[in-house]
Design a protein around this motif. Structure first.
Motif, mmCIF file in Angstrom:
data_model
loop_
_atom_site.group_PDB
_atom_site.id
_atom_site.type_symbol
_atom_site.label_atom_id
_atom_site.label_comp_id
_atom_site.label_asym_id
_atom_site.label_seq_id
_atom_site.Cartn_x
_atom_site.Cartn_y
_atom_site.Cartn_z
ATOM 1 N N GLY A 31 0.793 -1.212 0.000
ATOM 2 C CA GLY A 31 0.000 0.000 0.000
ATOM 3 C C GLY A 31 0.825 1.260 0.000
ATOM 4 O O GLY A 31 1.970 1.278 -0.434
ATOM 5 N N THR A 32 0.221 2.292 0.553
ATOM 6 C CA THR A 32 0.794 3.626 0.587
ATOM 7 C C THR A 32 0.930 4.087 2.038
ATOM 8 O O THR A 32 0.128 3.703 2.885
ATOM 9 C CB THR A 32 -0.094 4.607 -0.227
ATOM 10 O OG1 THR A 32 0.547 5.868 -0.296
ATOM 11 C CG2 THR A 32 -1.487 4.749 0.358
ATOM 12 N N ALA A 33 1.955 4.882 2.300
ATOM 13 C CA ALA A 33 2.128 5.430 3.646
ATOM 14 C C ALA A 33 1.168 6.605 3.828
ATOM 15 O O ALA A 33 0.921 7.370 2.894
ATOM 16 C CB ALA A 33 3.561 5.886 3.856
ATOM 17 N N VAL A 34 0.629 6.725 5.039
ATOM 18 C CA VAL A 34 -0.290 7.819 5.366
ATOM 19 C C VAL A 34 0.132 8.477 6.673
ATOM 20 O O VAL A 34 0.808 7.863 7.493
ATOM 21 C CB VAL A 34 -1.758 7.320 5.473
ATOM 22 C CG1 VAL A 34 -2.252 6.778 4.138
ATOM 23 C CG2 VAL A 34 -1.906 6.267 6.555
ATOM 24 N N ARG A 35 -0.283 9.737 6.844
ATOM 25 C CA ARG A 35 0.021 10.455 8.093
ATOM 26 C C ARG A 35 -0.861 9.973 9.238
ATOM 27 O O ARG A 35 -0.413 9.828 10.364
ATOM 28 C CB ARG A 35 -0.182 11.957 7.887
ATOM 29 C CG ARG A 35 0.904 12.615 7.101
ATOM 30 C CD ARG A 35 0.645 14.127 6.936
ATOM 31 N NE ARG A 35 1.504 14.659 5.913
ATOM 32 C CZ ARG A 35 1.271 14.564 4.604
ATOM 33 N NH1 ARG A 35 0.188 13.977 4.164
ATOM 34 N NH2 ARG A 35 2.124 15.058 3.722
ATOM 35 N N THR A 36 -2.136 9.800 8.948
ATOM 36 C CA THR A 36 -3.093 9.316 9.939
ATOM 37 C C THR A 36 -3.981 8.286 9.267
ATOM 38 O O THR A 36 -4.132 8.295 8.042
ATOM 39 C CB THR A 36 -3.983 10.460 10.477
ATOM 40 O OG1 THR A 36 -4.681 11.052 9.388
ATOM 41 C CG2 THR A 36 -3.163 11.508 11.222
#
Length: 150
Positions: free
Chosen positions: A75-80
């Motif tokens: 997947g993708t990295a997210v902040r929250t």
């Protein structure tokens, strides 16, 4: 192999449970379908709070060692953690001391060779020893950086 610290991160993506033995058999392999789904154009465009465009593969929930079952989330990295799109999961990847292995060159062969290097290190009793907690692949335009927990 360089020992380095990896920061905590949150990854939102698609998950499968598999084994390395299953992945060697095209009839049982789950990772090609997972990567096809995650690599589709715009697969993560609707995920809010994204951090960059890199793809992440999180290998976690190890049953034992590299011969046992594990979960892979791509997947993708997210902040929250956002409201999760249908069919996706979120995983918080704790900060860890890792061995960093760089895979450069034609993919997926370069990545396979990097993992073979890690497995050889593991089977030879190399130090530091693998922790089999959470490992991360960071896929970026220059190749893949593999962070293996120790």
């Amino acid at each position: 192999m360089d020992v380095t610290e990896r920061d905590e991160m949150i990854v939102v993506g698609f998950a499968v449970r598999t084994t390395n033995a299953d992945e060697m058999d095209q009839a049982r392999a789950k990772l090609p379908v997972l990567w096809q789904r995650a690599g589709a154009p715009g697969a993560f465009a609707h995920v809010p709070n994204r951090v960059g465009e890199n793809l992440y593969a999180v290998l976690t929930d190890y049953e034992s060692d590299h011969h046992g079952a594990y979960t892979q989330i791509v997947g993708t990295a997210v902040r929250t953690v956002p409201r999760l799109p249908e069919g996706m999961v979120a995983v918080r990847v704790p900060a860890a001391t890792t061995i960093k292995v760089e895979a450069r060159g034609p993919m997926p062969q370069a990545l396979v060779e990097a993992w073979q290097q890690v497995w050889k290190h593991t089977e030879s009793g190399g130090t530091p020893a693998r922790a089999f907690t959470t490992d991360v692949e960071v896929h970026h335009p220059g190749g893949v950086d593999l962070y293996v927990a120790v």
